[in-house]
Design an enzyme around this catalytic site. Structure first.
Site, short mmCIF file in Angstrom:
data_model
loop_
_atom_site.label_atom_id
_atom_site.label_comp_id
_atom_site.label_asym_id
_atom_site.label_seq_id
_atom_site.Cartn_x
_atom_site.Cartn_y
_atom_site.Cartn_z
N GLU A 63 -7.00 17.96 5.78
CA GLU A 63 -5.76 17.20 5.83
C GLU A 63 -4.75 17.82 4.87
O GLU A 63 -5.11 18.51 3.91
CB GLU A 63 -6.03 15.75 5.42
CG GLU A 63 -7.05 15.04 6.29
CD GLU A 63 -7.23 13.58 5.89
OE1 GLU A 63 -6.82 12.72 6.68
OE2 GLU A 63 -7.78 13.30 4.82
N GLN A 82 3.66 7.72 2.16
CA GLN A 82 3.03 6.87 3.17
C GLN A 82 2.99 5.43 2.64
O GLN A 82 2.46 5.18 1.54
CB GLN A 82 1.60 7.36 3.44
CG GLN A 82 1.56 8.68 4.16
CD GLN A 82 1.84 8.52 5.66
OE1 GLN A 82 0.97 8.13 6.40
NE2 GLN A 82 3.07 8.81 6.08
N TRP A 140 0.81 -1.23 0.00
CA TRP A 140 0.00 0.00 0.00
C TRP A 140 0.84 1.27 0.00
O TRP A 140 1.81 1.39 0.74
CB TRP A 140 -0.87 0.00 1.26
CG TRP A 140 -1.53 1.31 1.55
CD1 TRP A 140 -0.96 2.39 2.20
CD2 TRP A 140 -2.86 1.70 1.23
NE1 TRP A 140 -1.87 3.42 2.28
CE2 TRP A 140 -3.05 3.02 1.71
CE3 TRP A 140 -3.94 1.06 0.59
CZ2 TRP A 140 -4.26 3.70 1.56
CZ3 TRP A 140 -5.13 1.75 0.44
CH2 TRP A 140 -5.28 3.06 0.92
N TRP A 153 -4.50 0.14 3.90
CA TRP A 153 -3.95 1.17 4.77
C TRP A 153 -3.63 0.60 6.16
O TRP A 153 -4.36 -0.26 6.66
CB TRP A 153 -4.95 2.33 4.90
CG TRP A 153 -4.37 3.48 5.68
CD1 TRP A 153 -3.62 4.50 5.17
CD2 TRP A 153 -4.48 3.71 7.08
NE1 TRP A 153 -3.24 5.34 6.18
CE2 TRP A 153 -3.75 4.89 7.37
CE3 TRP A 153 -5.10 3.03 8.13
CZ2 TRP A 153 -3.64 5.41 8.65
CZ3 TRP A 153 -4.98 3.56 9.42
CH2 TRP A 153 -4.27 4.74 9.66
N ASN A 172 0.03 5.71 0.19
CA ASN A 172 -0.85 6.86 0.03
C ASN A 172 -0.03 8.13 -0.10
O ASN A 172 0.84 8.18 -0.98
CB ASN A 172 -2.01 6.89 1.04
CG ASN A 172 -1.68 6.87 2.50
OD1 ASN A 172 -1.09 5.94 2.99
ND2 ASN A 172 -2.09 7.87 3.24
N ASP A 173 -0.26 9.14 0.70
CA ASP A 173 0.25 10.48 0.43
C ASP A 173 1.75 10.58 0.08
O ASP A 173 2.57 9.93 0.73
CB ASP A 173 0.10 11.37 1.67
CG ASP A 173 -1.22 11.21 2.37
OD1 ASP A 173 -2.09 10.51 1.87
OD2 ASP A 173 -1.38 11.81 3.45
N PHE A 231 2.87 9.45 10.23
CA PHE A 231 1.94 10.02 9.27
C PHE A 231 2.65 11.08 8.41
O PHE A 231 3.84 11.31 8.52
CB PHE A 231 0.74 10.62 10.01
CG PHE A 231 -0.34 9.62 10.38
CD1 PHE A 231 -0.11 8.25 10.35
CD2 PHE A 231 -1.61 10.06 10.75
CE1 PHE A 231 -1.12 7.34 10.69
CE2 PHE A 231 -2.62 9.17 11.08
CZ PHE A 231 -2.38 7.81 11.06
N SER A 232 1.85 11.79 7.62
CA SER A 232 2.42 12.66 6.60
C SER A 232 3.17 13.87 7.15
O SER A 232 2.94 14.28 8.29
CB SER A 232 1.30 13.14 5.67
OG SER A 232 0.92 12.06 4.87
N ARG A 269 -2.68 17.23 12.26
CA ARG A 269 -1.62 16.48 11.55
C ARG A 269 -1.17 17.15 10.25
O ARG A 269 -1.72 18.13 9.81
CB ARG A 269 -2.09 15.05 11.25
CG ARG A 269 -3.35 14.93 10.42
CD ARG A 269 -3.72 13.45 10.26
NE ARG A 269 -4.96 13.25 9.55
CZ ARG A 269 -6.16 13.23 10.14
NH1 ARG A 269 -6.28 13.42 11.43
NH2 ARG A 269 -7.25 13.04 9.41
C1 FRU Z 1 -4.34 11.77 4.08
C2 FRU Z 1 -3.96 11.22 5.45
C3 FRU Z 1 -3.19 12.22 6.26
C4 FRU Z 1 -2.41 11.35 7.21
C5 FRU Z 1 -2.09 10.16 6.34
C6 FRU Z 1 -2.06 8.86 7.08
O1 FRU Z 1 -4.53 10.77 3.14
O2 FRU Z 1 -5.11 10.79 6.14
O3 FRU Z 1 -3.99 13.18 6.90
O4 FRU Z 1 -1.26 11.96 7.70
O5 FRU Z 1 -3.09 10.11 5.33
O6 FRU Z 1 -1.68 7.82 6.24
#
Ligand code: FRU
Length: 508
Positions: A259, A78, A59, A86, A61-62, A122-123, A195
């Protein structure tokens, strides 16, 4: 008999792919029992993008902390190294000489057991402070109810802002400060979340925006100031949104949490991006550098499709480049079965025009992938059709000169699976149930640009609107691309086959 992983893979007939996968960081393959499935899934999956960055498997993400350092682009993201869903957030790391071709590096940040980021890193962002690349990110850990800050229905996590400094110029090793640099939201605020820090320098002072929000009041960006990135003073809200009226346990759905804020200036305009309501919003406006107040004047949606949580950085030639996460739109179980989820969108160059509107164009480096150019002209009422032997293609359809109405369609086994209609006379764009207005005044060289890569389609309309689509029924050799001129005399068309960035879909 005991086989090492390389020998094991060789016995399965995955010679070349095996040695490439094995050259990846240790996290890329978990248990040898699953090796055959994992290698096969990622290297034979026609839906897996071939010129977009994504980790070898599992996986993502950001995008996190993009930075140019000592001749290389570094991009963190991420990553869940253990599954294609996730969870257990780490920072993956890839480097590139050109933002197009990538090399995967070992994980940059991992949760520290017992630490403030024990449940996830996290991000966040990367900046250079005191000559050293420095990451500011959000650490999450489990906390008793009174101490939680992430209120999305689960309400178990406390978010604090953490700092780590690079220990080498390859940015492979990072040293974390043990205690967070911001431990708690501003006094008196009951936040929906806290965050995704985004720092910037003004003179010799650092400023930092943090994504947050309050129930009934709306999403916001909290503004902090520091001299050394370690000690922060809360100032006020940099920007404040409104709830959208929807009732939802997840405050991101109701506009009560923003976010991934990103704040920067480009062409003399200030720009704030934030992600909420499943979308990315842009605003441009005025920033008073004495009071540190931002007044948004214009706003829009940065991408109308499966695109979220973007993060920008300054390229060495001063271009503002944006990275963004391309989400999956299929069932979680389907991504889990495929063994991968998420991809990084192509780099997008951001500018702001004279009217204060954000302009979004693929970075010029993407043109490196082009094969032989095919030029044609489509006449009134006609269409052109071709079978896609590979699912890697770029199209450019001129919009500004003849002001046409065009339809671009993808079909698999004769059935339409995706359609984008750009109707210049009606000023309208439609893709399935997504519709939005076209920019009012097209310039003569404005175009519709489309990038097809496996299950990903990124469309850029007149450099002003973007739309990322996911299509899971694409099949090389069975899928066709059809372009039809529905209104207008004629339209100029250019197409290119695009190169894969690796030989085996492992994007390195
Ligand atoms: C956005 C988010 C951020 C967080 C991260 C966690 O996609 O929810 O706010 O830091 O992903 O994976």
């Amino acid at each position: 008999m005991k086989l090492d992983r390389r020998a094991f893979l060789r016995t399965l007939g995955y010679g070349a792919a095996a040695s490439r996968l094995l050259s990846y960081p240790a996290w890329s393959l978990s248990t040898s029992a699953k090796l055959e499935d994992q290698v096969s899934a990622v290297t034979h999956d026609p839906l897996r993008p071939e010129f977009h960055l994504l980790p070898p498997h599992n996986w993502m993400n950001d995008p996190n902390g993009p930075i140019w350092w000592k001749g290389q682009y570094h991009l963190f993201y991420q990553l869940n190294p253990h599954a294609a869903v996730w969870g257990d957030m780490h920072w993956g790391h890839a480097i590139s000489p050109d933002m197009v071709h990538w090399h995967h590096e070992p994980i940059a940040l991992a949760p520290t057991p017992g630490g403030p980021d024990s449940e996830g890193c996290f991000s966040g962002s990367a900046v250079v402070f005191d000559g050293k690349p420095t990451i500011i990110y959000t650490g999450v850990r489990n906390a008793p109810p009174a101490e939680t800050t992430l209120h999305d229905g689960n309400d178990k996590l406390r978010e604090t802002q953490m700092l780590a400094t690079a220990e080498d110029d390859e940015l492979l090793h990072w040293k974390k400060l043990e205690t967070p640099v911001i431990t708690t939201p501003p006094p008196g605020m009951y936040v929906t979340g806290f965050r995704d820090p985004c720092p910037w320098l003004e003179g010799d002072e650092w400023y930092l925006g943090i994504g947050s929000g309050e129930r009934g009041i709306g999403g916001c960006v909290l503004l902090y100031r520091s001299h050394d990135l370690r000690h922060w003073e809360y100032l006020h809200k940099l920007a404040q949104g409104k709830p959208n009226g929807r009732v939802s346990v997840n405050p991101c759905d109701s506009g009560e949490m923003w976010e991934c804020p990103d704040f920067f200036d480009v062409n003399g305009h200030h720009c704030l991006l934030y992600s909420s309501e499943d979308k990315v919003f842009w605003t441009t406006g005025e920033y008073d550098t004495h009071q540190h107040r931002y007044i948004p004047m214009r706003t829009g949606v940065l991408d109308h499709g499966a695109y979220y949580a973007p993060k920008s950085f300054l390229a060495p030639d001063d271009r503002r480049i944006l990275w963004g996460w391309i989400r999956e739109t299929r069932l979680e179980a389907e991504s889990a079965a495929a063994g991968w989820s998420g991809a990084m969108a192509l780099p997008r160059a951001l500018t702001v025009n004279r009217d204060g509107e954000l302009e979004i164009n693929p970075a010029i480096e993407v043109e490196k992938l082009r094969g032989t150019e095919e030029v044609s002209t489509l006449q009134a009422g006609t269409s052109t059709n071709r079978t896609l032997t590979t699912l890697r293609r770029e199209l450019r359809i001129a919009l500004g000169a003849s002001k046409p109405k065009v339809a671009v369609r993808l079909l698999t086994s004769g059935k339409s699976v995706w359609e984008l209609v750009v109707d210049v006379p009606a000023s309208l764009v439609r893709c399935g149930d997504i519709t939005f207005a076209l920019p009012p005044q097209l310039k003569p060289d404005d175009a519709l640009r489309i990038f097809i890569d496996g299950s990903v389609i990124e469309s850029f309309i007149a450099g002003r609107e973007a739309l990322t689509s996911r299509v899971y029924s694409m099949r090389p050799g069975e899928s066709e691309l059809e372009i039809a001129l529905l209104k207008g005399e004629s339209v100029a068309l250019k197409q290119w086959p695009l190169e894969a960035i690796s030989t085996d879909r492992l994007t390195t």
